[in-house]
Design a protein around this motif. Sequence first.
Motif, PDB file in Angstrom:
ATOM      1  N   THR A 424      50.747  51.911  11.508  1.00 55.30           N
ATOM      2  CA  THR A 424      50.495  51.819  12.944  1.00 55.30           C
ATOM      3  C   THR A 424      50.341  50.364  13.365  1.00 55.30           C
ATOM      4  OG1 THR A 424      48.110  52.026  12.619  1.00 55.30           O
ATOM      5  CG2 THR A 424      49.313  54.053  13.081  1.00 55.30           C
ATOM      6  N   PHE A 425      50.643  50.099  14.610  1.00 59.20           N
ATOM      7  CA  PHE A 425      50.265  48.829  15.226  1.00 59.20           C
ATOM      8  C   PHE A 425      50.196  49.050  16.726  1.00 59.20           C
ATOM      9  CE2 PHE A 425      54.865  48.454  15.542  1.00 59.20           C
ATOM     10  CZ  PHE A 425      55.128  47.623  16.629  1.00 59.20           C
ATOM     11  N   ASP A 426      49.768  48.043  17.441  1.00 58.28           N
ATOM     12  CA  ASP A 426      49.614  48.213  18.876  1.00 58.28           C
ATOM     13  C   ASP A 426      50.359  47.138  19.638  1.00 58.28           C
ATOM     14  OD1 ASP A 426      47.456  45.968  19.752  1.00 58.28           O
ATOM     15  OD2 ASP A 426      46.887  46.811  17.821  1.00 58.28           O
ATOM     16  N   ILE A 427      50.779  47.492  20.825  1.00 60.51           N
ATOM     17  CA  ILE A 427      51.309  46.544  21.804  1.00 60.51           C
ATOM     18  C   ILE A 427      50.166  46.219  22.746  1.00 60.51           C
ATOM     19  CG2 ILE A 427      52.906  46.223  23.727  1.00 60.51           C
ATOM     20  CD1 ILE A 427      54.859  48.054  22.253  1.00 60.51           C
ATOM     21  N   HIS A 428      49.879  44.936  22.858  1.00 58.20           N
ATOM     22  CA  HIS A 428      48.752  44.489  23.664  1.00 58.20           C
ATOM     23  C   HIS A 428      49.253  43.993  25.008  1.00 58.20           C
ATOM     24  CE1 HIS A 428      46.109  41.076  25.003  1.00 58.20           C
ATOM     25  NE2 HIS A 428      45.250  42.058  24.959  1.00 58.20           N
ATOM     26  N   MET A 429      48.583  44.402  26.080  1.00 56.95           N
ATOM     27  CA  MET A 429      48.898  43.937  27.422  1.00 56.95           C
ATOM     28  C   MET A 429      47.669  43.297  28.045  1.00 56.95           C
ATOM     29  SD  MET A 429      51.108  47.264  28.176  1.00 56.95           S
ATOM     30  CE  MET A 429      50.327  47.895  26.713  1.00 56.95           C
ATOM     31  N   ALA A 430      47.877  42.186  28.730  1.00 60.04           N
ATOM     32  CA  ALA A 430      46.778  41.461  29.377  1.00 60.04           C
ATOM     33  C   ALA A 430      47.058  41.395  30.881  1.00 60.04           C
ATOM     34  CB  ALA A 430      46.634  40.065  28.792  1.00 60.04           C
ATOM     35  N   PRO A 431      46.771  42.479  31.608  1.00 57.14           N
ATOM     36  CA  PRO A 431      47.014  42.482  33.051  1.00 57.14           C
ATOM     37  C   PRO A 431      46.046  41.569  33.788  1.00 57.14           C
ATOM     38  CG  PRO A 431      46.761  44.715  32.170  1.00 57.14           C
ATOM     39  CD  PRO A 431      46.277  43.769  31.131  1.00 57.14           C
ATOM     40  N   GLU A 432      46.559  40.885  34.781  1.00 56.81           N
ATOM     41  CA  GLU A 432      45.721  40.031  35.630  1.00 56.81           C
ATOM     42  C   GLU A 432      44.767  40.861  36.484  1.00 56.81           C
ATOM     43  OE1 GLU A 432      47.480  37.048  38.126  1.00 56.81           O
ATOM     44  OE2 GLU A 432      49.285  37.029  36.885  1.00 56.81           O
ATOM     45  N   THR A 433      43.756  40.185  36.994  1.00 58.86           N
ATOM     46  CA  THR A 433      42.893  40.736  38.037  1.00 58.86           C
ATOM     47  C   THR A 433      42.911  39.758  39.208  1.00 58.86           C
ATOM     48  OG1 THR A 433      41.441  41.740  36.385  1.00 58.86           O
ATOM     49  CG2 THR A 433      40.558  41.500  38.603  1.00 58.86           C
ATOM     50  N   LEU A 434      43.099  40.258  40.395  1.00 60.82           N
ATOM     51  CA  LEU A 434      43.067  39.397  41.580  1.00 60.82           C
ATOM     52  C   LEU A 434      41.615  39.110  41.975  1.00 60.82           C
ATOM     53  CD1 LEU A 434      45.867  40.946  43.845  1.00 60.82           C
ATOM     54  CD2 LEU A 434      46.006  38.891  42.418  1.00 60.82           C
ATOM     55  N   PRO A 435      41.364  37.942  42.583  1.00 66.17           N
ATOM     56  CA  PRO A 435      39.983  37.580  42.944  1.00 66.17           C
ATOM     57  C   PRO A 435      39.433  38.397  44.112  1.00 66.17           C
ATOM     58  CG  PRO A 435      41.530  35.901  43.708  1.00 66.17           C
ATOM     59  CD  PRO A 435      42.317  36.845  42.868  1.00 66.17           C
ATOM     60  N   ARG A 436      38.177  38.775  43.985  1.00 64.09           N
ATOM     61  CA  ARG A 436      37.417  39.440  45.039  1.00 64.09           C
ATOM     62  C   ARG A 436      36.012  38.843  45.036  1.00 64.09           C
ATOM     63  NH1 ARG A 436      39.138  44.912  46.403  1.00 64.09           N
ATOM     64  NH2 ARG A 436      36.967  45.267  46.999  1.00 64.09           N
ATOM     65  N   ARG A 437      35.438  38.677  46.221  1.00 65.13           N
ATOM     66  CA  ARG A 437      34.091  38.092  46.277  1.00 65.13           C
ATOM     67  C   ARG A 437      33.020  39.055  45.795  1.00 65.13           C
ATOM     68  NH1 ARG A 437      33.765  33.587  51.099  1.00 65.13           N
ATOM     69  NH2 ARG A 437      35.920  32.862  50.882  1.00 65.13           N
ATOM     70  N   ASP A 438      33.317  40.372  45.814  1.00 63.62           N
ATOM     71  CA  ASP A 438      32.310  41.317  45.320  1.00 63.62           C
ATOM     72  C   ASP A 438      32.330  41.439  43.796  1.00 63.62           C
ATOM     73  OD1 ASP A 438      34.735  42.624  45.238  1.00 63.62           O
ATOM     74  OD2 ASP A 438      34.083  44.386  46.356  1.00 63.62           O
ATOM     75  N   ASN A 439      33.324  40.864  43.138  1.00 65.28           N
ATOM     76  CA  ASN A 439      33.275  40.687  41.688  1.00 65.28           C
ATOM     77  C   ASN A 439      32.638  39.330  41.433  1.00 65.28           C
ATOM     78  OD1 ASN A 439      34.444  43.122  41.001  1.00 65.28           O
ATOM     79  ND2 ASN A 439      36.511  42.306  40.822  1.00 65.28           N
ATOM     80  N   CYS A 440      31.429  39.315  40.911  1.00 62.11           N
ATOM     81  CA  CYS A 440      30.663  38.066  40.949  1.00 62.11           C
ATOM     82  C   CYS A 440      29.680  37.948  39.791  1.00 62.11           C
ATOM     83  CB  CYS A 440      29.902  37.967  42.276  1.00 62.11           C
ATOM     84  SG  CYS A 440      28.744  39.323  42.547  1.00 62.11           S
ATOM     85  N   VAL A 441      29.121  36.748  39.649  1.00 62.07           N
ATOM     86  CA  VAL A 441      28.067  36.453  38.681  1.00 62.07           C
ATOM     87  C   VAL A 441      26.877  35.896  39.443  1.00 62.07           C
ATOM     88  CG1 VAL A 441      27.419  35.132  36.629  1.00 62.07           C
ATOM     89  CG2 VAL A 441      29.800  35.889  36.928  1.00 62.07           C
ATOM     90  N   ASP A 442      25.685  36.409  39.161  1.00 65.84           N
ATOM     91  CA  ASP A 442      24.465  35.849  39.742  1.00 65.84           C
ATOM     92  C   ASP A 442      23.379  35.855  38.673  1.00 65.84           C
ATOM     93  OD1 ASP A 442      23.730  38.508  39.590  1.00 65.84           O
ATOM     94  OD2 ASP A 442      23.395  38.787  41.740  1.00 65.84           O
ATOM     95  N   LEU A 443      22.128  35.695  39.085  1.00 63.52           N
ATOM     96  CA  LEU A 443      21.005  35.654  38.149  1.00 63.52           C
ATOM     97  C   LEU A 443      20.272  36.988  38.159  1.00 63.52           C
ATOM     98  CD1 LEU A 443      19.565  32.121  39.019  1.00 63.52           C
ATOM     99  CD2 LEU A 443      21.261  32.723  37.278  1.00 63.52           C
TER     100      LEU A 443
END
Length: 567
Positions: A424-443
């Motif tokens: 067995t082996f796998d095909i790897h895909m790395a799909p992009e993500t578009l920017p959104r302000r509600d996807n965020c990092v805070d404390l």
Amino acid sequence: MNGSIADVCIVGVGAVGGILAKQLTSAGLKVVAFERGPALKTAEYAQRDSISYIARPDQLEGVRHEPRIFRTSTTQPGNLRYGTSPFNVLGGSMLLWTGQASRFMPGDFKVYSNEVASGLADRAGVDLRGYDVVDWPIGYDDLEPYYERFEWEFGVAGVAGMNPFAGPRRKPYPLPPLKMTARMQLFGDAAKRLGYHPFIGPAAVTSEPYRPPAPYDTRIPERPACVYCGHCNHYGCHVNAKASTLHTAIPVALQTGNLELRTNCKVANITTDDKGMATGVKYFDPNGVLQEQRARVVILSAFVFEHVRLLLLSKGNGKRFKKGLANSSGLVGKCFFGHGDMRVYGLFDNFIINGFIGSGAAAMRIDDFNGNNFDHTGLGFIRGGTVGCSGDGAPVSRMDIVPPDVRSWGKEYKEYFMRYYTRTFDIHMAPETLPRRDNCVDLDPRRRDRWGLPLPRVTFAFHANEKRMHLFLADIGERIFREAGASKVWTELPRPSPTRQCGGTRMGTDPNHSVVNGYCQSHDVPNLFIVGSSVFPTMSGYPATATISALAYRTAEYIERQRDWFH
């Protein structure tokens, strides 16, 4: 330099910090560089130990002290997450990376112009409400010479001209490609029969002994060739054939006599004066005592989470930085994104793959469905991702590759694994993500790290554009496996938490809508620089390493020219 003012203070000494240290000390500047983890010896980070590095990375010394909180919505408290990005040791995550060293494509820098303003998104029938798509303030041509320098100083193996979608380049790769593996051959032949354009992916792994020639930095020590042990992805390289600043840039910086390295030192905040200029950092020394180092220029070169955390913690005195340092736009921590890694698996009854054989960095890929390289009309999404095969094949790494109709435990699982581990082996895909302000990092308001500082908290979810893209790419991967002759094919869609994280301190020309300019210089604090994937306005189907390295060379060159700062 404790009682003196350094020319430059660098926070984080991994891929970016190592390059910055080499370039700036070579220009004669006095640099103090802080790394919150230890300086490991090769024997300490290059153990081919699948239990520690694959199954239980949360127990690694460079991981366990720096968790983050992850949640998919603001209504959740979030759970602790651990990962080797970042890997908190001298040299950083570059010690454990796969070695994939692809440049971004020219169109990756102009997503708004090419996909939104052009009308392509309308023709695709995509709803972009909630997304915040912008162009980079710089383009491929601005970074091309620095991509070249990275490839020739770090020793990238590949074949120039094989990928018809790649940007123009002035020079070939410095090294021939790594040896082919069975999975590369199967994937490449099947993709070619389907009319796609397979190419050997560039890898920052030496295919033969290598030392940079002039006009590149000949002070960088020679590294031996890859021994094809099969332990690249997630592992340290026991012969140091895989590129790392620990064995390229950092030794050169130390040789200059202008670098003071402070390992096991955790930077707590950035200090500023009444004029709003950065004056240095406060940090916990190895004994946990809070110290201060002054500097004329401060550079953050750590990781997305730490960049955001330090800026939000560094509010200074008075009302100037009430929302956090360099945050007049309110965008610090906003527009966080990453790859939605997904895999399609193929099982072969009559063909031995032996995925554990060969370099884990050796890859065959196609860019036919990456970025804007294909017709999106009516697809309901824009952009795309890379499709290819690489990675490791050690038993612990492959133990979860089980078809949906087979139990993952007991006698049935054991019999399946004994027969199909090598098939067995796998095909790897790395799909992009578009920017959104509600996807965020805070404390996080409640949970803290070992130094008493708030943990970074990630709020992230994939939305309509990404979900449609995931299903589209899954179909491509399954099509390739069926063409290759797999007897069984199945797909694993992305997990909730993204990989290869970017964003949080966006680059742009307008201070009202970005955090740094095209040289990674803060709009608000001119002697503060933020270098790394956190400055990406949008992403690519490729990992960030080659691009953040190019940005580091370019930013260092810009700082070197500001001689009046250091009088």
